[in-house]
Design an enzyme around this catalytic site. Structure first.
Site, PDB file in Angstrom:
ATOM      1  N   THR A 183      -3.702   5.967 -21.913  1.00  0.00           N
ATOM      2  CA  THR A 183      -3.460   4.640 -21.360  1.00  0.00           C
ATOM      3  C   THR A 183      -2.037   4.254 -21.755  1.00  0.00           C
ATOM      4  O   THR A 183      -1.394   4.941 -22.550  1.00  0.00           O
ATOM      5  CB  THR A 183      -4.448   3.594 -21.917  1.00  0.00           C
ATOM      6  OG1 THR A 183      -4.355   3.612 -23.351  1.00  0.00           O
ATOM      7  CG2 THR A 183      -5.870   3.883 -21.494  1.00  0.00           C
ATOM      8  N   ASP A 231      -7.250  13.368 -24.864  1.00  0.00           N
ATOM      9  CA  ASP A 231      -7.129  11.954 -24.505  1.00  0.00           C
ATOM     10  C   ASP A 231      -6.375  11.290 -25.666  1.00  0.00           C
ATOM     11  O   ASP A 231      -6.945  11.060 -26.729  1.00  0.00           O
ATOM     12  CB  ASP A 231      -8.533  11.362 -24.337  1.00  0.00           C
ATOM     13  CG  ASP A 231      -8.510   9.872 -24.015  1.00  0.00           C
ATOM     14  OD1 ASP A 231      -7.447   9.251 -24.175  1.00  0.00           O
ATOM     15  OD2 ASP A 231      -9.566   9.337 -23.634  1.00  0.00           O
ATOM     16  N   TYR A 280       0.858  -1.196   0.000  1.00  0.00           N
ATOM     17  CA  TYR A 280       0.000   0.000   0.000  1.00  0.00           C
ATOM     18  C   TYR A 280       0.883   1.231   0.000  1.00  0.00           C
ATOM     19  O   TYR A 280       1.830   1.309   0.788  1.00  0.00           O
ATOM     20  CB  TYR A 280      -0.897   0.023   1.251  1.00  0.00           C
ATOM     21  CG  TYR A 280      -2.330  -0.312   0.906  1.00  0.00           C
ATOM     22  CD1 TYR A 280      -3.031   0.482  -0.006  1.00  0.00           C
ATOM     23  CD2 TYR A 280      -2.972  -1.397   1.472  1.00  0.00           C
ATOM     24  CE1 TYR A 280      -4.331   0.174  -0.355  1.00  0.00           C
ATOM     25  CE2 TYR A 280      -4.279  -1.709   1.129  1.00  0.00           C
ATOM     26  CZ  TYR A 280      -4.950  -0.913   0.209  1.00  0.00           C
ATOM     27  OH  TYR A 280      -6.238  -1.218  -0.139  1.00  0.00           O
ATOM     28  N   ARG A 290      -1.725  -2.619 -18.719  1.00  0.00           N
ATOM     29  CA  ARG A 290      -3.036  -1.948 -18.747  1.00  0.00           C
ATOM     30  C   ARG A 290      -3.049  -0.915 -17.631  1.00  0.00           C
ATOM     31  O   ARG A 290      -3.005  -1.269 -16.451  1.00  0.00           O
ATOM     32  CB  ARG A 290      -4.163  -2.956 -18.488  1.00  0.00           C
ATOM     33  CG  ARG A 290      -4.191  -4.120 -19.429  1.00  0.00           C
ATOM     34  CD  ARG A 290      -5.511  -4.857 -19.352  1.00  0.00           C
ATOM     35  NE  ARG A 290      -6.519  -4.102 -20.051  1.00  0.00           N
ATOM     36  CZ  ARG A 290      -6.643  -4.097 -21.389  1.00  0.00           C
ATOM     37  NH1 ARG A 290      -5.834  -4.801 -22.155  1.00  0.00           N
ATOM     38  NH2 ARG A 290      -7.579  -3.372 -21.950  1.00  0.00           N
ATOM     39  N   LYS A 292      -1.932   0.504 -25.312  1.00  0.00           N
ATOM     40  CA  LYS A 292      -2.334   0.437 -26.717  1.00  0.00           C
ATOM     41  C   LYS A 292      -1.062   0.543 -27.571  1.00  0.00           C
ATOM     42  O   LYS A 292      -0.220  -0.338 -27.496  1.00  0.00           O
ATOM     43  CB  LYS A 292      -3.379   1.514 -27.005  1.00  0.00           C
ATOM     44  CG  LYS A 292      -4.652   1.327 -26.156  1.00  0.00           C
ATOM     45  CD  LYS A 292      -5.719   2.320 -26.515  1.00  0.00           C
ATOM     46  CE  LYS A 292      -7.009   2.043 -25.774  1.00  0.00           C
ATOM     47  NZ  LYS A 292      -7.127   2.756 -24.496  1.00  0.00           N
ATOM     48  N   GLU A 301      -0.571   4.712  -0.486  1.00  0.00           N
ATOM     49  CA  GLU A 301      -1.436   5.889  -0.713  1.00  0.00           C
ATOM     50  C   GLU A 301      -0.635   7.160  -0.495  1.00  0.00           C
ATOM     51  O   GLU A 301       0.159   7.257   0.448  1.00  0.00           O
ATOM     52  CB  GLU A 301      -2.633   5.852   0.240  1.00  0.00           C
ATOM     53  CG  GLU A 301      -3.733   4.953  -0.273  1.00  0.00           C
ATOM     54  CD  GLU A 301      -4.895   4.818   0.699  1.00  0.00           C
ATOM     55  OE1 GLU A 301      -4.729   5.160   1.878  1.00  0.00           O
ATOM     56  OE2 GLU A 301      -5.959   4.348   0.279  1.00  0.00           O
TER      57      GLU A 301
HETATM   58  N1  DSN Z   1     -12.078   0.306 -25.281  1.00  0.00           N
HETATM   59  C1  DSN Z   1     -10.927   0.958 -25.808  1.00  0.00           C
HETATM   60  C2  DSN Z   1     -10.807   0.794 -27.295  1.00  0.00           C
HETATM   61  O1  DSN Z   1     -10.942  -0.331 -27.727  1.00  0.00           O
HETATM   62  O2  DSN Z   1     -10.555   1.742 -28.014  1.00  0.00           O
HETATM   63  C3  DSN Z   1     -10.821   2.380 -25.405  1.00  0.00           C
HETATM   64  O3  DSN Z   1     -10.789   2.446 -24.030  1.00  0.00           O
END
Ligand code: DSN
Length: 422
Positions: A223, A197, A51, A232, A226, A53
């Site tokens: 994120t 984003d 933990y 993730r 990707k 925090e």
């Molecule tokens: N669900 C994702 C996508 O496939 O683009 C975005 O968060």
């Protein structure tokens, strides 16, 4: 894995099942990728147990010395990689990053302009079924009906008419370069803050192959799993004057203890993205996307907006008479993994759709090149023009196996008796 095999064979079996799928199938989901062995190692580390925090040197728990080191390393790498004033690497996901950014920039009820989900935006960009659409007054913008591309004059008109507090740029199903400089000018002209984003394109931005939103936006969310090819998770970059509000919004605003193992894995991914071969990888992702889009067009399928500048494309299946849902299911049967996706102004509901979204980050990580892209286009069309024909499915499945059998999956050592690519 062998420890897990003895200790909990049921769980082990499901992981093996997924490894087999990853190996056997052609992965074309634009938001997925294969994290390296090093990223997976950090994710599966003892940092899971702690933990922490708070923030480095300001924690609510003792024993956080190593946590401070890893979080400082991850934030330093994120700042350097994207040339940002400030980074917060604690958001558990892109949705948490967006929620934190809204909390930092707005009050419930404030106006935010965002690309609607149906047009290629994201669930957290104001969808009525999401917290974003319920807490904030979202004003949607869409692509131009003819060009199927962002229409900046129209976005400016909507901004002037509505005077939003925040303008949100970024998409999950948009295959063209986004002009962040133009977005910033529009935001400035109406006294709004620009939030971007960049989840889908973060890896391409990191490689310098897509214009960066960082110089133009107050806050950038993303994120890491990707195109960036990490664990993730989410993160936030911002100008220094927003740093304190962003940090407070993430913790204690919406999250408790950070996932320190995932923060360590982010640090590994940022480090990988700083290496010269990452630029080579991203340029291959882009080249493969163009080849796949061109090949599909030559085979008679329509690509929304006529092509792609990034890692993805939307395929309009209207003329083929096959829905996105039926296409996704048929392609699944032959080991080609895609997702149904609404095309702009889609008459079909989101559970059916008229399109599929394809992306090249994962197959490029695996080493696929132009030849495989052309082959995949032919296989996709073969399936879509023969939906329900099991003989054709068997034939295509065999060809899919022939391709995937030649390329080991990064992060998995099991196959081909060789070390993984990463
Ligand atoms: N669900 C994702 C996508 O496939 O683009 C975005 O968060």
């Amino acid at each position: 894995m062998s420890i897990l095999e003895d200790y909990d064979p049921e769980v082990y079996k499901t992981i093996r099942h997924e490894e087999q799928r990853l190996h056997d199938n052609i992965e074309l989901i634009a938001s997925e990728n294969y994290a390296s062995k090093a990223v997976l190692k950090a994710l599966g580390s003892v940092l899971n147990n702690k933990y922490a925090e708070g923030y480095p040197h300001k924690r609510y728990y003792g024993g956080c010395e190593a946590m401070d080191e890893i979080e400082e390393l991850a934030t330093k790498r994120a700042r350097e990689l994207f040339k940002a004033d400030h980074a917060n690497v604690q958001p558990h996901s892109g949705a948490q990053a967006n929620m934190s950014a809204f909390f930092a920039l707005c009050k419930p009820g404030d106006k935010i302009m965002g690309m609607s989900l149906a047009q290629g935006g994201h669930l957290t960009h104001g969808s009525p079924v999401n917290f974003s659409g319920q807490l904030y007054n979202f004003i949607p913008y869409s692509v131009n009906r003819d060009s199927e591309q962002l229409d900046y004059d129209e976005i400016e008109r909507i901004a002037k008419a509505n005077k939003p507090k925040v303008i949100l740029a970024g998409a999950t199903a948009y295959s063209r370069i986004i002009d962040f400089q133009r977005f910033a000018k529009i935001a400035e002209s109406v006294g709004a803050m620009l939030m971007v984003d960049m989840a889908h394109i973060a890896g391409i931005v990191a490689a310098g192959l897509h214009p960066s939103p960082v110089p133009h936006a107050a806050v950038v969310t993303s994120t890491t799993h990707k195109t960036l090819r990490g664990p993730r998770s989410g993160f936030i970059l911002c100008k220094s004057n927003y740093a304190s509000a962003i940090d407070k919004a993430v913790f204690p605003g919406i999250q408790g203890g950070p996932l320190m193992h995932a923060i360590a894995a982010r640090a590994v991914a940022y480090g990988e993205a700083m290496k010269p071969d990452f630029i080579d990888y991203q340029s291959k992702v882009l080249k493969n996307a163009v080849t796949l889009a061109d090949s599909l067009q030559k085979e008679g399928l329509r690509i929304v907006s006529g092509g792609t500048d990034n890692h993805m494309m939307l395929v309009d299946l209207t003329k083929s008479g096959v829905t996105g849902d039926a296409a996704e299911k048929a392609l699944d049967k032959v080991g080609i993994t895609t997702n149904k996706n609404a095309i702009p102004f889609d008459p079909q509901p989101p559970t059916i759709t008229s399109g599929i979204r394809l992306g090249t980050p994962a197959v490029t990580s695996r080493g696929f090149g132009s030849q495989e892209m052309k082959q995949i286009a032919t296989l996709i069309v073969r399936v879509l023009t023969n939906v329900g024909d099991s003989k054709i499915y068997d034939e295509v499945k065999q060809q899919v196996c022939d391709i995937t059998g030649r390329f080991p999956v990064p992060g998995i050592t099991r196959y081909n008796n060789q070390q993984p690519l990463l």
